[in-house]
Write an enzyme that holds these catalytic residues in place. Structure first.
Site, PDB file in Angstrom:
ATOM      1  N   TYR A   1       3.062 -25.020  14.443  1.00  0.00           N
ATOM      2  CA  TYR A   1       2.832 -24.034  13.372  1.00  0.00           C
ATOM      3  C   TYR A   1       2.731 -22.601  13.917  1.00  0.00           C
ATOM      4  O   TYR A   1       3.563 -21.744  13.605  1.00  0.00           O
ATOM      5  CB  TYR A   1       1.570 -24.450  12.606  1.00  0.00           C
ATOM      6  CG  TYR A   1       1.069 -23.460  11.586  1.00  0.00           C
ATOM      7  CD1 TYR A   1       1.942 -22.807  10.728  1.00  0.00           C
ATOM      8  CD2 TYR A   1      -0.297 -23.188  11.485  1.00  0.00           C
ATOM      9  CE1 TYR A   1       1.458 -21.898   9.776  1.00  0.00           C
ATOM     10  CE2 TYR A   1      -0.784 -22.308  10.539  1.00  0.00           C
ATOM     11  CZ  TYR A   1       0.096 -21.655   9.689  1.00  0.00           C
ATOM     12  OH  TYR A   1      -0.376 -20.765   8.777  1.00  0.00           O
TER      13      TYR A   1
ATOM     14  N   LEU B   1       7.548 -32.402  20.864  1.00  0.00           N
ATOM     15  CA  LEU B   1       7.828 -32.826  19.477  1.00  0.00           C
ATOM     16  C   LEU B   1       6.914 -33.946  18.975  1.00  0.00           C
ATOM     17  O   LEU B   1       7.257 -34.649  18.033  1.00  0.00           O
ATOM     18  CB  LEU B   1       9.316 -33.197  19.294  1.00  0.00           C
ATOM     19  CG  LEU B   1      10.275 -32.009  19.481  1.00  0.00           C
ATOM     20  CD1 LEU B   1      11.738 -32.455  19.401  1.00  0.00           C
ATOM     21  CD2 LEU B   1      10.020 -30.917  18.440  1.00  0.00           C
TER      22      LEU B   1
ATOM     23  N   ALA C   1      -1.755 -27.976  21.701  1.00  0.00           N
ATOM     24  CA  ALA C   1      -3.065 -28.624  21.834  1.00  0.00           C
ATOM     25  C   ALA C   1      -3.302 -29.505  20.622  1.00  0.00           C
ATOM     26  O   ALA C   1      -2.709 -29.283  19.568  1.00  0.00           O
ATOM     27  CB  ALA C   1      -4.160 -27.571  21.936  1.00  0.00           C
TER      28      ALA C   1
ATOM     29  N   ASN D   1      -5.084 -34.031  26.769  1.00  0.00           N
ATOM     30  CA  ASN D   1      -4.049 -33.110  26.282  1.00  0.00           C
ATOM     31  C   ASN D   1      -4.460 -31.645  26.432  1.00  0.00           C
ATOM     32  O   ASN D   1      -3.687 -30.827  26.930  1.00  0.00           O
ATOM     33  CB  ASN D   1      -3.742 -33.413  24.814  1.00  0.00           C
ATOM     34  CG  ASN D   1      -2.528 -32.616  24.365  1.00  0.00           C
ATOM     35  OD1 ASN D   1      -1.417 -32.867  24.816  1.00  0.00           O
ATOM     36  ND2 ASN D   1      -2.749 -31.629  23.530  1.00  0.00           N
TER      37      ASN D   1
ATOM     38  N   TYR E   1     -13.320 -30.891  20.623  1.00  0.00           N
ATOM     39  CA  TYR E   1     -12.190 -29.960  20.500  1.00  0.00           C
ATOM     40  C   TYR E   1     -12.593 -28.573  21.009  1.00  0.00           C
ATOM     41  O   TYR E   1     -11.942 -27.996  21.886  1.00  0.00           O
ATOM     42  CB  TYR E   1     -11.726 -29.889  19.031  1.00  0.00           C
ATOM     43  CG  TYR E   1     -10.840 -28.697  18.767  1.00  0.00           C
ATOM     44  CD1 TYR E   1      -9.605 -28.579  19.402  1.00  0.00           C
ATOM     45  CD2 TYR E   1     -11.258 -27.661  17.917  1.00  0.00           C
ATOM     46  CE1 TYR E   1      -8.803 -27.463  19.192  1.00  0.00           C
ATOM     47  CE2 TYR E   1     -10.460 -26.555  17.699  1.00  0.00           C
ATOM     48  CZ  TYR E   1      -9.236 -26.460  18.338  1.00  0.00           C
ATOM     49  OH  TYR E   1      -8.451 -25.353  18.137  1.00  0.00           O
TER      50      TYR E   1
ATOM     51  N   LYS F   1     -11.499 -26.340  24.653  1.00  0.00           N
ATOM     52  CA  LYS F   1     -10.993 -24.960  24.666  1.00  0.00           C
ATOM     53  C   LYS F   1     -11.891 -24.066  25.530  1.00  0.00           C
ATOM     54  O   LYS F   1     -11.411 -23.213  26.270  1.00  0.00           O
ATOM     55  CB  LYS F   1     -10.917 -24.416  23.231  1.00  0.00           C
ATOM     56  CG  LYS F   1      -9.847 -25.082  22.388  1.00  0.00           C
ATOM     57  CD  LYS F   1      -8.460 -24.682  22.863  1.00  0.00           C
ATOM     58  CE  LYS F   1      -7.359 -25.251  22.001  1.00  0.00           C
ATOM     59  NZ  LYS F   1      -6.042 -24.710  22.311  1.00  0.00           N
TER      60      LYS F   1
ATOM     61  N   GLN G   1     -10.799 -32.203  -2.321  1.00  0.00           N
ATOM     62  CA  GLN G   1     -12.245 -32.349  -2.190  1.00  0.00           C
ATOM     63  C   GLN G   1     -12.832 -31.039  -1.694  1.00  0.00           C
ATOM     64  O   GLN G   1     -12.280 -30.427  -0.768  1.00  0.00           O
ATOM     65  CB  GLN G   1     -12.573 -33.431  -1.160  1.00  0.00           C
ATOM     66  CG  GLN G   1     -12.248 -34.836  -1.613  1.00  0.00           C
ATOM     67  CD  GLN G   1     -12.543 -35.816  -0.487  1.00  0.00           C
ATOM     68  OE1 GLN G   1     -11.753 -35.964   0.439  1.00  0.00           O
ATOM     69  NE2 GLN G   1     -13.704 -36.434  -0.554  1.00  0.00           N
TER      70      GLN G   1
ATOM     71  N   ARG H   1     -18.719 -31.865   5.233  1.00  0.00           N
ATOM     72  CA  ARG H   1     -17.961 -32.507   6.316  1.00  0.00           C
ATOM     73  C   ARG H   1     -18.737 -32.277   7.615  1.00  0.00           C
ATOM     74  O   ARG H   1     -19.148 -31.137   7.885  1.00  0.00           O
ATOM     75  CB  ARG H   1     -16.573 -31.862   6.387  1.00  0.00           C
ATOM     76  CG  ARG H   1     -15.617 -32.520   7.341  1.00  0.00           C
ATOM     77  CD  ARG H   1     -14.205 -31.957   7.211  1.00  0.00           C
ATOM     78  NE  ARG H   1     -14.099 -30.568   7.674  1.00  0.00           N
ATOM     79  CZ  ARG H   1     -12.951 -29.900   7.753  1.00  0.00           C
ATOM     80  NH1 ARG H   1     -11.822 -30.471   7.389  1.00  0.00           N
ATOM     81  NH2 ARG H   1     -12.939 -28.650   8.174  1.00  0.00           N
TER      82      ARG H   1
ATOM     83  N   ASP I   1     -19.107 -28.846  10.164  1.00  0.00           N
ATOM     84  CA  ASP I   1     -18.667 -27.586   9.557  1.00  0.00           C
ATOM     85  C   ASP I   1     -19.803 -26.557   9.526  1.00  0.00           C
ATOM     86  O   ASP I   1     -20.779 -26.741   8.802  1.00  0.00           O
ATOM     87  CB  ASP I   1     -18.224 -27.825   8.102  1.00  0.00           C
ATOM     88  CG  ASP I   1     -16.755 -28.153   7.988  1.00  0.00           C
ATOM     89  OD1 ASP I   1     -16.005 -27.896   8.945  1.00  0.00           O
ATOM     90  OD2 ASP I   1     -16.353 -28.665   6.919  1.00  0.00           O
TER      91      ASP I   1
HETATM   92  N1  UDP Z   1     -12.278 -27.965   3.318  1.00  0.00           N
HETATM   93  C1  UDP Z   1     -12.567 -28.568   2.109  1.00  0.00           C
HETATM   94  N2  UDP Z   1     -11.751 -29.600   1.687  1.00  0.00           N
HETATM   95  C2  UDP Z   1     -10.687 -30.045   2.432  1.00  0.00           C
HETATM   96  C3  UDP Z   1     -10.398 -29.406   3.656  1.00  0.00           C
HETATM   97  C4  UDP Z   1     -11.221 -28.367   4.075  1.00  0.00           C
HETATM   98  O1  UDP Z   1     -13.510 -28.206   1.423  1.00  0.00           O
HETATM   99  O2  UDP Z   1     -10.015 -30.998   1.993  1.00  0.00           O
HETATM  100  C5  UDP Z   1     -13.133 -26.846   3.778  1.00  0.00           C
HETATM  101  C6  UDP Z   1     -13.782 -27.080   5.132  1.00  0.00           C
HETATM  102  O3  UDP Z   1     -15.041 -27.691   4.952  1.00  0.00           O
HETATM  103  C7  UDP Z   1     -13.894 -25.655   5.660  1.00  0.00           C
HETATM  104  C8  UDP Z   1     -12.703 -24.935   5.040  1.00  0.00           C
HETATM  105  O4  UDP Z   1     -12.294 -25.736   3.938  1.00  0.00           O
HETATM  106  O5  UDP Z   1     -15.067 -25.042   5.193  1.00  0.00           O
HETATM  107  C9  UDP Z   1     -11.540 -24.764   5.994  1.00  0.00           C
HETATM  108  O6  UDP Z   1     -11.240 -26.024   6.546  1.00  0.00           O
HETATM  109  P1  UDP Z   1      -9.936 -26.302   7.393  1.00  0.00           P
HETATM  110  O7  UDP Z   1      -9.922 -27.767   7.707  1.00  0.00           O
HETATM  111  O8  UDP Z   1      -8.754 -25.740   6.691  1.00  0.00           O
HETATM  112  O9  UDP Z   1     -10.124 -25.440   8.706  1.00  0.00           O
HETATM  113  P2  UDP Z   1     -11.351 -25.409   9.771  1.00  0.00           P
HETATM  114  O10 UDP Z   1     -12.304 -24.358   9.262  1.00  0.00           O
HETATM  115  O11 UDP Z   1     -11.946 -26.776   9.846  1.00  0.00           O
HETATM  116  O12 UDP Z   1     -10.684 -24.995  11.038  1.00  0.00           O
END
Ligand code: UDP
Length: 330
Positions: free
Chosen positions: A11, A33, A75, A92, A141, A145, A206, A282, A285
């Site tokens: 990306y 790839l 990565a 990786n 992760y 880094k 969600q 999640r 987060d």
């Molecule tokens: N998020 C969400 N629903 C999803 C995917 C992500 O509510 O199906 C929320 C996630 O909790 C975070 C934000 O969207 O607060 C961005 O998440 P993403 O996975 O895009 O990137 P990250 O911040 O994890 O790198």
């Protein structure tokens, strides 16, 4: 400059390849790839499908293509998977990167641009984030880094490697002409998932957590356009001329945007209603992550063209709506 873009079919890498061409450089892509898309790279760009562990092959490419600078985007970046399968991430993101660096140093290629992440900061107690704040990742992760950032510092002082590590916030959007965009498998990122709902490919999205200490209760993130990220990688080239340069930059717009604001932006841009369901938080987060990118602005003259969510979403929408099957042909 002749620039080897490792992960150039992914990306961010594929967008960087096009920005390099626009800036008059000559990109060469190396991508195994596993996650990259061959169709994301124009056919006139030299392309090698090689694993980084194959040092003799990578060394040959460095010499044959007279590489001046290596950019490393390859990565694994699924936070949840890094918790359940950390070996995969260390192999990786650390071991393979060390193969690449050993090969570079052995071949006398000593300029390196590294994709790091705001995940190296863990759960910060202050916002916006500046580069000097403590780094305490909360998942493997982010740790891989940070481990590489530290290894690079040692290599800069021992071998004269010059490097820039960019700590990305949330890369988002797609090329303005709609030619390439974001396609992960599986897709876990918010913006493409919300767009899928707008396109009728998913029933709903969600919302992970509505009880955060933020204005609307959902997480705040700093969405930065992928072409803006790419331009910073090129703006740092002059600074890499100094042997042993060890540079760290946050790349974000500094604009915090909530999950619900992303959903509303997609509704506005697409003109479609997006159904969402509220879900538990999640794991891993942080409530809010946004950047102070003053350092990149003052030292590199970097100025993100996109500073708000709607125009970023508009570029993503152009890509998704014009390529309903992604890089796969219909
Ligand atoms: N998020 C969400 N629903 C999803 C995917 C992500 O509510 O199906 C929320 C996630 O909790 C975070 C934000 O969207 O607060 C961005 O998440 P993403 O996975 O895009 O990137 P990250 O911040 O994890 O790198």
């Amino acid at each position: 400059m002749n620039v080897l873009v490792v992960g150039g079919a992914g990306y961010i890498g594929s967008h960087c390849v096009r920005q390099l061409i626009a800036a008059g450089h000559r990109p060469v892509v190396l991508d195994n790839l596993v996650f990259g898309h061959r169709a994301a790279v124009d056919s006139e760009v030299p392309f090698y499908s090689v694993n980084l562990g194959n040092e003799s092959e990578v060394g040959k490419i460095l010499r044959k293509e007279k590489i001046d600078i290596v950019m490393h985007f390859a990565a694994y970046a699924f936070v949840g998977e890094s918790v359940t399968d950390p070996l995969k991430y260390y192999f990786n993101n650390v071991a393979a990167t060390l193969h690449l660096l050993r090969c570079m140093i052995g071949s006398g290629v000593k300029k390196f641009v590294f994709s790091s992440t705001c995940a190296t900061y863990g759960i910060p107690d202050k916002m916006p984030l500046v580069e000097s704040m403590p780094q305490a990742p909360i998942n493997p992760y982010g740790q891989t880094k940070l481990d590489m950032e530290n290894a690079l510092k040692s290599f800069a002082s021992a071998y004269g490697l010059s490097f820039a590590a960019f700590r990305y916030f949330n890369a988002a959007g797609a090329a303005e002409d709609g030619r390439i965009g974001e396609q992960h498998n599986p897709e876990t990122h918010l913006i493409p998932l919300v767009i899928d709902v707008a396109m009728g490919k998913r029933e709903n999205v969600q919302v992970f957590g509505t009880d955060y200490p933020t204005p609307d209760g959902t997480c705040l993130r700093d969405y930065v356009h992928v072409d803006d990220l790419s331009r910073a990688h090129i703006a740092v080239f002059d600074k890499l001329q100094t042997p042993g340069a060890a540079l760290f930059y946050n790349l974000g717009t500094g604009t915090p945007t909530s999950v619900l604001e992303v959903i509303h932006a997609v509704e506005k841009v697409t003109g479609k209603k997006v159904a969402y369901v509220t879900s538990p938080r999640r794991a891993g987060d942080p409530p809010a992550l946004y950047a102070d990118s003053t350092k990149a602005k003052t030292e590199l003259g970097w100025e993100p063209k996109y500073t708000t969510i709607e125009p970023i979403v508009a570029t993503a929408w152009k890509w998704h709506s014009e390529h309903p099957t992604g890089f796969k042909k219909n």
